[in-house]
Design an enzyme around this catalytic site. Sequence first.
Site, PDB file in Angstrom:
ATOM      1  N   ASP A 221       0.834  -1.196   0.000  1.00 44.75           N
ATOM      2  CA  ASP A 221       0.000   0.000   0.000  1.00 44.75           C
ATOM      3  C   ASP A 221       0.878   1.259   0.000  1.00 44.75           C
ATOM      4  O   ASP A 221       1.876   1.337   0.730  1.00 44.75           O
ATOM      5  CB  ASP A 221      -0.851  -0.031   1.279  1.00 44.75           C
ATOM      6  CG  ASP A 221      -1.982   0.982   1.263  1.00 44.75           C
ATOM      7  OD1 ASP A 221      -2.833   0.894   0.366  1.00 44.75           O
ATOM      8  OD2 ASP A 221      -2.008   1.852   2.147  1.00 44.75           O
ATOM      9  N   GLU A 286      14.545 -14.474   0.610  1.00 45.77           N
ATOM     10  CA  GLU A 286      15.042 -15.510   1.524  1.00 45.77           C
ATOM     11  C   GLU A 286      14.169 -16.762   1.450  1.00 45.77           C
ATOM     12  O   GLU A 286      14.548 -17.819   1.930  1.00 45.77           O
ATOM     13  CB  GLU A 286      14.967 -15.018   2.989  1.00 45.77           C
ATOM     14  CG  GLU A 286      15.986 -13.974   3.354  1.00 45.77           C
ATOM     15  CD  GLU A 286      15.613 -13.285   4.673  1.00 45.77           C
ATOM     16  OE1 GLU A 286      14.701 -13.761   5.397  1.00 45.77           O
ATOM     17  OE2 GLU A 286      16.231 -12.246   4.958  1.00 45.77           O
TER      18      GLU A 286
END
Length: 572
Positions: A221, A286
């Site tokens: 957002d 990751e």
Amino acid sequence: MTTVDTTTAAADPRETTTDLGREWWRSSVIYQVYPRSFADSDGDGLGDLNGIARRLPELRELGVDAVWLSPFFRSPQKDAGYDVTDYRDVDPIFGTLADAERLIEEAHDLGLRVIADMVPNHTSDQHVWFQQALAAAPGSPERARYIFRDGRGPDGSQPPNNWESVFGGSMWTRVDDGQWFLHIFDSSQPDLDWTNDEVRAEFRDVLRFWLDRGIDGFRVDVAHGMIKAPGLPDYTPPAEGGSMGGGMVDATDLEPAIVDDEPDHPYWGRPEVHEIWREWRTVVDEYPGERVLCGEAWVDPLSRMAKWVRPDEMHQTFNFPYLETPWEGPALTRVIQASLDAFGAVGAPSTWVLSNHDVVRHASRLALTAPNPQGSGIGPDSPGRPIAELGLRRARAATALMLALPGGAYIYQGEELGLPEAIDLPDDARQDPTWFRTGGERYGRDGCRVPIPWESDAPAYGFNETGASWLPQPADWAPFARDTQRGVAGSTLELYRAALALRREHDLGLGTVEWIPGSGAGVVAFRNGSVTVYANTGEVPVELPVGEMLLASTDVSAGTLPADATVWLRAE
Ligand code: NOJ
């Protein structure tokens, strides 16, 4: 409820596309679910996660690759969930954390990825950090997580600067001890200070919380907000600017390459935001399975927006210049080419979007008869009411054009039903903070957020079993209900299904655009691999080449493409 055959569903979406080495997000179609208004399992009038889970097979059947869920975190719902108090929990109106985990798992079982909506620019004023800031003294570490300043004037009674909130009124609210805090949006949404390391660390941790639970990525957002210019200088936006930024440059006046002389806006798109996205990218990387970031960045021009999707930043960003382009052939051709150039220059896919929970639905927007600035909405007294039939016809043509383009596409819940904006909502039903902060001058966004119809002849059109609905549903929506359209040749739902299936079959998402010149001024014509596409935005029918018709947005007789229509032909 309708039973859907899901036997073709893949077991885990992460294995289907990554195995092909395709980077799924380069060509994905992502369906936006607005949880308040999608499906309500407990009958309280607000949609919930279990409601979404039950309807997932129908999204699988539609043929999308992923769902993006607008925020479902704990929130007082002052801005429909874009005001979060706890980023690691589910708001009780939507269910529980266990429901969210189950939803992710069930989506994966159906071959659908799940994107959550992360809201990092601001928290709710009920967030524990903000409550601590209010209780603490000016200059304290608690206040330093937000943007508190002394006011102007001898007694500090004037706001620290002249900035105006996106939702109307000042961007500053005063607290009891006389200091002011900054909020780009509502006063219930205080902005965090993203130069504060504690804020950054907290959000890295929040991302990992959801990545550990299997989430496939985040829609981010206000990804062009976050950092404010040192000294917070006064700024008055141009009259023609969009409420969320952008809109300052004519969407069709686009630069083909990245430019570095970007305007130094004091709060939209500051260069420092890119450090944050690089940090977030390392976090999502990751994790196995190509987790993604998609930024909501209302910046112009496209060449500038492309900075959000450089190889070490986000994967996608919403293409708002495309959304804002009128239904006009030359403008569409230009914005498409400029998008492909700008995103291509940084090795990213372009995306395409026509509707979301912040804009007037495209089945109405494309047939407005007076200008309507983004964020204003339309209501009973707005000038330029849309012509419904024309809007739907254009919306179908616009979608058929969009889904033929290479790159990623976004679909907003209900557009596959051809839903128009709900214009005649009563004043006392409206809930958008924009409506309240402008004293009713701007209607805001409730009209595109009304619960969607599933069954024509059921309470709340099958949104739930009780008939309750947090925003009233128009009485004439039965023809839009999913069960009215399912399996009906020529319905909007079947048009979307056919387009999505063909898009997949012909691999259009990974294709290229080769323009076909000479088809007429209002015609957008191109070839994408094994498909040629003609969209007629003009007022008169145009001649079509001979060819096998794969898809048509409306009834098309051989050889002629009527106005406001799009066809896909098999390329010779
Ligand atoms: C953008 C969201 O899409 C919108 O709905 C919200 O009001 C603002 N950001 C504030 O979070």
